[in-house]
Design an enzyme around this catalytic site. Sequence first.
Site, PDB file in Angstrom:
ATOM      1  N   TYR A   1       0.824  -1.216   0.000  1.00  0.00           N
ATOM      2  CA  TYR A   1       0.000   0.000   0.000  1.00  0.00           C
ATOM      3  C   TYR A   1       0.863   1.274   0.000  1.00  0.00           C
ATOM      4  O   TYR A   1       0.847   2.042  -0.971  1.00  0.00           O
ATOM      5  CB  TYR A   1      -0.912  -0.059   1.226  1.00  0.00           C
ATOM      6  CG  TYR A   1      -1.764   1.160   1.491  1.00  0.00           C
ATOM      7  CD1 TYR A   1      -2.445   1.819   0.470  1.00  0.00           C
ATOM      8  CD2 TYR A   1      -1.902   1.640   2.798  1.00  0.00           C
ATOM      9  CE1 TYR A   1      -3.243   2.926   0.743  1.00  0.00           C
ATOM     10  CE2 TYR A   1      -2.712   2.734   3.076  1.00  0.00           C
ATOM     11  CZ  TYR A   1      -3.373   3.380   2.042  1.00  0.00           C
ATOM     12  OH  TYR A   1      -4.160   4.463   2.314  1.00  0.00           O
TER      13      TYR A   1
ATOM     14  N   ASP B   1      12.854 -11.914  -0.362  1.00  0.00           N
ATOM     15  CA  ASP B   1      12.563 -11.834   1.063  1.00  0.00           C
ATOM     16  C   ASP B   1      13.760 -11.135   1.716  1.00  0.00           C
ATOM     17  O   ASP B   1      14.889 -11.609   1.585  1.00  0.00           O
ATOM     18  CB  ASP B   1      12.401 -13.272   1.587  1.00  0.00           C
ATOM     19  CG  ASP B   1      12.018 -13.306   3.051  1.00  0.00           C
ATOM     20  OD1 ASP B   1      12.296 -12.323   3.755  1.00  0.00           O
ATOM     21  OD2 ASP B   1      11.451 -14.331   3.475  1.00  0.00           O
TER      22      ASP B   1
ATOM     23  N   SER C   1       5.953   3.874  13.382  1.00  0.00           N
ATOM     24  CA  SER C   1       4.515   4.077  13.595  1.00  0.00           C
ATOM     25  C   SER C   1       4.269   4.880  14.862  1.00  0.00           C
ATOM     26  O   SER C   1       5.030   4.803  15.834  1.00  0.00           O
ATOM     27  CB  SER C   1       3.858   2.700  13.730  1.00  0.00           C
ATOM     28  OG  SER C   1       2.579   2.811  14.299  1.00  0.00           O
ATOM     29  N   ALA C   2       3.158   5.589  14.868  1.00  0.00           N
ATOM     30  CA  ALA C   2       2.719   6.318  16.060  1.00  0.00           C
ATOM     31  C   ALA C   2       2.462   5.374  17.221  1.00  0.00           C
ATOM     32  O   ALA C   2       2.352   5.812  18.368  1.00  0.00           O
ATOM     33  CB  ALA C   2       1.446   7.092  15.741  1.00  0.00           C
TER      34      ALA C   2
ATOM     35  N   TYR D   1       4.029  -6.408  17.525  1.00  0.00           N
ATOM     36  CA  TYR D   1       4.199  -5.546  16.350  1.00  0.00           C
ATOM     37  C   TYR D   1       4.804  -4.198  16.757  1.00  0.00           C
ATOM     38  O   TYR D   1       5.801  -3.740  16.189  1.00  0.00           O
ATOM     39  CB  TYR D   1       2.836  -5.331  15.654  1.00  0.00           C
ATOM     40  CG  TYR D   1       2.798  -4.084  14.806  1.00  0.00           C
ATOM     41  CD1 TYR D   1       3.401  -4.051  13.555  1.00  0.00           C
ATOM     42  CD2 TYR D   1       2.176  -2.914  15.265  1.00  0.00           C
ATOM     43  CE1 TYR D   1       3.396  -2.887  12.788  1.00  0.00           C
ATOM     44  CE2 TYR D   1       2.157  -1.762  14.512  1.00  0.00           C
ATOM     45  CZ  TYR D   1       2.771  -1.750  13.273  1.00  0.00           C
ATOM     46  OH  TYR D   1       2.773  -0.599  12.535  1.00  0.00           O
TER      47      TYR D   1
ATOM     48  N   LYS E   1       8.675  -2.289  16.044  1.00  0.00           N
ATOM     49  CA  LYS E   1       8.957  -0.926  15.538  1.00  0.00           C
ATOM     50  C   LYS E   1       9.962  -0.236  16.453  1.00  0.00           C
ATOM     51  O   LYS E   1      10.887   0.421  15.992  1.00  0.00           O
ATOM     52  CB  LYS E   1       7.662  -0.115  15.437  1.00  0.00           C
ATOM     53  CG  LYS E   1       6.716  -0.596  14.336  1.00  0.00           C
ATOM     54  CD  LYS E   1       7.326  -0.427  12.953  1.00  0.00           C
ATOM     55  CE  LYS E   1       6.496  -1.021  11.848  1.00  0.00           C
ATOM     56  NZ  LYS E   1       7.207  -1.191  10.574  1.00  0.00           N
TER      57      LYS E   1
ATOM     58  N   TYR F   1       4.622   7.070  11.153  1.00  0.00           N
ATOM     59  CA  TYR F   1       3.344   7.331  10.477  1.00  0.00           C
ATOM     60  C   TYR F   1       2.221   7.376  11.493  1.00  0.00           C
ATOM     61  O   TYR F   1       2.140   6.521  12.371  1.00  0.00           O
ATOM     62  CB  TYR F   1       2.981   6.208   9.500  1.00  0.00           C
ATOM     63  CG  TYR F   1       4.026   5.792   8.501  1.00  0.00           C
ATOM     64  CD1 TYR F   1       5.032   6.658   8.083  1.00  0.00           C
ATOM     65  CD2 TYR F   1       3.985   4.515   7.948  1.00  0.00           C
ATOM     66  CE1 TYR F   1       5.977   6.240   7.151  1.00  0.00           C
ATOM     67  CE2 TYR F   1       4.923   4.098   7.016  1.00  0.00           C
ATOM     68  CZ  TYR F   1       5.922   4.967   6.632  1.00  0.00           C
ATOM     69  OH  TYR F   1       6.849   4.543   5.709  1.00  0.00           O
TER      70      TYR F   1
ATOM     71  N   ASN G   1      -2.094   7.713  10.915  1.00  0.00           N
ATOM     72  CA  ASN G   1      -2.994   6.740  10.280  1.00  0.00           C
ATOM     73  C   ASN G   1      -3.090   6.989   8.773  1.00  0.00           C
ATOM     74  O   ASN G   1      -3.852   7.867   8.342  1.00  0.00           O
ATOM     75  CB  ASN G   1      -4.377   6.811  10.923  1.00  0.00           C
ATOM     76  CG  ASN G   1      -4.394   6.232  12.324  1.00  0.00           C
ATOM     77  OD1 ASN G   1      -3.715   6.739  13.209  1.00  0.00           O
ATOM     78  ND2 ASN G   1      -5.135   5.164  12.555  1.00  0.00           N
TER      79      ASN G   1
ATOM     80  N   GLY H   1      -6.664  -2.871  23.279  1.00  0.00           N
ATOM     81  CA  GLY H   1      -5.376  -2.336  22.814  1.00  0.00           C
ATOM     82  C   GLY H   1      -5.475  -0.967  22.172  1.00  0.00           C
ATOM     83  O   GLY H   1      -4.451  -0.342  21.881  1.00  0.00           O
ATOM     84  N   ASP H   2      -6.703  -0.479  21.917  1.00  0.00           N
ATOM     85  CA  ASP H   2      -6.841   0.839  21.285  1.00  0.00           C
ATOM     86  C   ASP H   2      -6.541   1.949  22.290  1.00  0.00           C
ATOM     87  O   ASP H   2      -6.905   1.854  23.457  1.00  0.00           O
ATOM     88  CB  ASP H   2      -8.279   1.041  20.784  1.00  0.00           C
ATOM     89  CG  ASP H   2      -8.472   0.529  19.372  1.00  0.00           C
ATOM     90  OD1 ASP H   2      -7.466   0.211  18.704  1.00  0.00           O
ATOM     91  OD2 ASP H   2      -9.644   0.442  18.933  1.00  0.00           O
TER      92      ASP H   2
HETATM   93  C1  UD1 Z   1      -3.334   0.643  13.947  1.00  0.00           C
HETATM   94  C2  UD1 Z   1      -2.164   0.266  14.792  1.00  0.00           C
HETATM   95  C3  UD1 Z   1      -0.964   1.058  14.319  1.00  0.00           C
HETATM   96  C4  UD1 Z   1      -0.722   0.788  12.866  1.00  0.00           C
HETATM   97  C5  UD1 Z   1      -1.965   1.187  12.085  1.00  0.00           C
HETATM   98  C6  UD1 Z   1      -1.828   0.902  10.610  1.00  0.00           C
HETATM   99  C7  UD1 Z   1      -1.933   0.151  17.268  1.00  0.00           C
HETATM  100  C8  UD1 Z   1      -2.586   0.413  18.576  1.00  0.00           C
HETATM  101  N1  UD1 Z   1      -2.545   0.540  16.173  1.00  0.00           N
HETATM  102  O1  UD1 Z   1      -3.665   1.988  14.274  1.00  0.00           O
HETATM  103  O2  UD1 Z   1       0.175   0.692  15.032  1.00  0.00           O
HETATM  104  O3  UD1 Z   1       0.406   1.493  12.420  1.00  0.00           O
HETATM  105  O4  UD1 Z   1      -3.063   0.468  12.591  1.00  0.00           O
HETATM  106  O5  UD1 Z   1      -1.832  -0.445  10.338  1.00  0.00           O
HETATM  107  O6  UD1 Z   1      -0.900  -0.398  17.270  1.00  0.00           O
HETATM  108  N2  UD1 Z   1     -12.067   1.418  14.283  1.00  0.00           N
HETATM  109  C9  UD1 Z   1     -13.424   1.156  14.361  1.00  0.00           C
HETATM  110  N3  UD1 Z   1     -13.945   0.144  13.614  1.00  0.00           N
HETATM  111  C10 UD1 Z   1     -13.180  -0.624  12.785  1.00  0.00           C
HETATM  112  C11 UD1 Z   1     -11.800  -0.354  12.693  1.00  0.00           C
HETATM  113  C12 UD1 Z   1     -11.267   0.668  13.459  1.00  0.00           C
HETATM  114  O7  UD1 Z   1     -14.161   1.818  15.106  1.00  0.00           O
HETATM  115  O8  UD1 Z   1     -13.717  -1.540  12.152  1.00  0.00           O
HETATM  116  C13 UD1 Z   1     -11.509   2.533  15.071  1.00  0.00           C
HETATM  117  C14 UD1 Z   1     -10.412   2.087  16.026  1.00  0.00           C
HETATM  118  O9  UD1 Z   1     -10.970   1.703  17.251  1.00  0.00           O
HETATM  119  C15 UD1 Z   1      -9.573   3.377  16.124  1.00  0.00           C
HETATM  120  C16 UD1 Z   1      -9.720   4.013  14.738  1.00  0.00           C
HETATM  121  O10 UD1 Z   1     -10.888   3.420  14.169  1.00  0.00           O
HETATM  122  O11 UD1 Z   1     -10.108   4.246  17.075  1.00  0.00           O
HETATM  123  C17 UD1 Z   1      -8.549   3.735  13.824  1.00  0.00           C
HETATM  124  O12 UD1 Z   1      -8.297   2.339  13.829  1.00  0.00           O
HETATM  125  P1  UD1 Z   1      -7.253   1.651  12.819  1.00  0.00           P
HETATM  126  O13 UD1 Z   1      -7.512   2.106  11.432  1.00  0.00           O
HETATM  127  O14 UD1 Z   1      -7.278   0.187  13.078  1.00  0.00           O
HETATM  128  O15 UD1 Z   1      -5.844   2.267  13.237  1.00  0.00           O
HETATM  129  P2  UD1 Z   1      -5.142   2.346  14.676  1.00  0.00           P
HETATM  130  O16 UD1 Z   1      -5.655   1.318  15.600  1.00  0.00           O
HETATM  131  O17 UD1 Z   1      -5.155   3.754  15.119  1.00  0.00           O
END
Ligand code: UD1
Length: 340
Positions: free
Chosen positions: A12, A59, A125-126, A150, A154, A178, A180, A298-299
């Site tokens: 991506y 690889d 990553s953040a 993961y 990083k 990065y 999001n 974990g969020d």
């Molecule tokens: C996650 C990873 C981050 C990684 C990034 C890209 C953690 C904690 N997070 O970020 O390291 O670099 O992905 O791969 O390590 N959400 C929903 N419904 C969904 C999916 C997500 O509500 O179906 C919400 C999540 O709870 C969050 C937000 O959307 O609040 C963003 O989620 P997501 O896109 O998965 O990214 P992160 O968790 O922030």
Amino acid sequence: MKNILITGGAGYIGSHTAVELIHAGYGVVIADNLSNADTTCLEGVKKITGRDIPFYKADCCRKDQLLPIFREHRIDGVIHFAAFKAVGESVEKPLMYYHNNLLSLVTLLEVMVENGGGHVVFSSSATVYGQPPVLPVTEDTPRMPATSPYGNTKQICEDILADAVKAYASVKVVILRYFNPIGAHPSALIGELPRGIPNNLVPFITQTAAGVRKELHIFGSNYNTPDGTALRDYIDVVDLAAAHVSALKRMEAYDKPGLCEVFNVGTGKPLSVMELVKKFETVNHLSLKYRITGRREGDVEAVWADTSLANRVLSWKARRPLEETLANAWAWERNIRGIT
Ligand code: UD1
């Protein structure tokens, strides 16, 4: 012309970066083991740029697979994307994550050092900040203990790079943290292609809009935020790709050894999950089926970037408006699903 090896270049962010590099006048070589990508985006990159890009199915953990690339091309720098990235999977398969993400970086650095060194841009990553006590986060905000293997890879990779730069004068490093990454190229020829059920928010949204998923679950509405849903910093993938070009220019302009710099790459603006969902609906004139469910383990509640260091030192800033990013994300999903 400088030649840049992009590991994970079929993926991506890698594919969008290949396009930006070529437009900025770089030669590009792509290495990818296709473990989490197919050739769709490679073909897209070729269509967008009109270039036939050298591709190696390789690889990065395998020296014997990297060496031919360095033998056949003069490699001035490497952008290292190749890594596993699913948080949940890393909890289930930690050894696979440590093996792949750490060994690939170490092997790549060994091959680089043996071939005269060069510039490295590393995808961090953040996630390294965890839930920061003060927002927005600057690069000086202390890293928090990782909550997943993961995230730990990083952090360890960042440390490996810092040590490598101290020991090998021929290596310079820029680490990009990065926030999001979302969206797709405006051509709709490259974009995110998650395998199976998407973990990330925007691919889940676009797949729900396309009818591939029944409904979106919004993970938690009782956070201590204005609307109760979590806050993130969503960065357009083309803007993010451009930051890699700026990182290479920074290393080219820096004439002393020992460069290892870290930059946040985000917009600097927090956005809630609900705001993003509503904006997606408005921009794309559709209505999404969604339901609020419990929090995802974990969020974090909120994280967004202070980007002033990247603005100043890299002369980089996020440019694309969110509306455009969300329209591009939907155009890409429609394109791969054949929806008119
Ligand atoms: C996650 C990873 C981050 C990684 C990034 C890209 C953690 C904690 N997070 O970020 O390291 O670099 O992905 O791969 O390590 N959400 C929903 N419904 C969904 C999916 C997500 O509500 O179906 C919400 C999540 O709870 C969050 C937000 O959307 O609040 C963003 O989620 P997501 O896109 O998965 O990214 P992160 O968790 O922030």
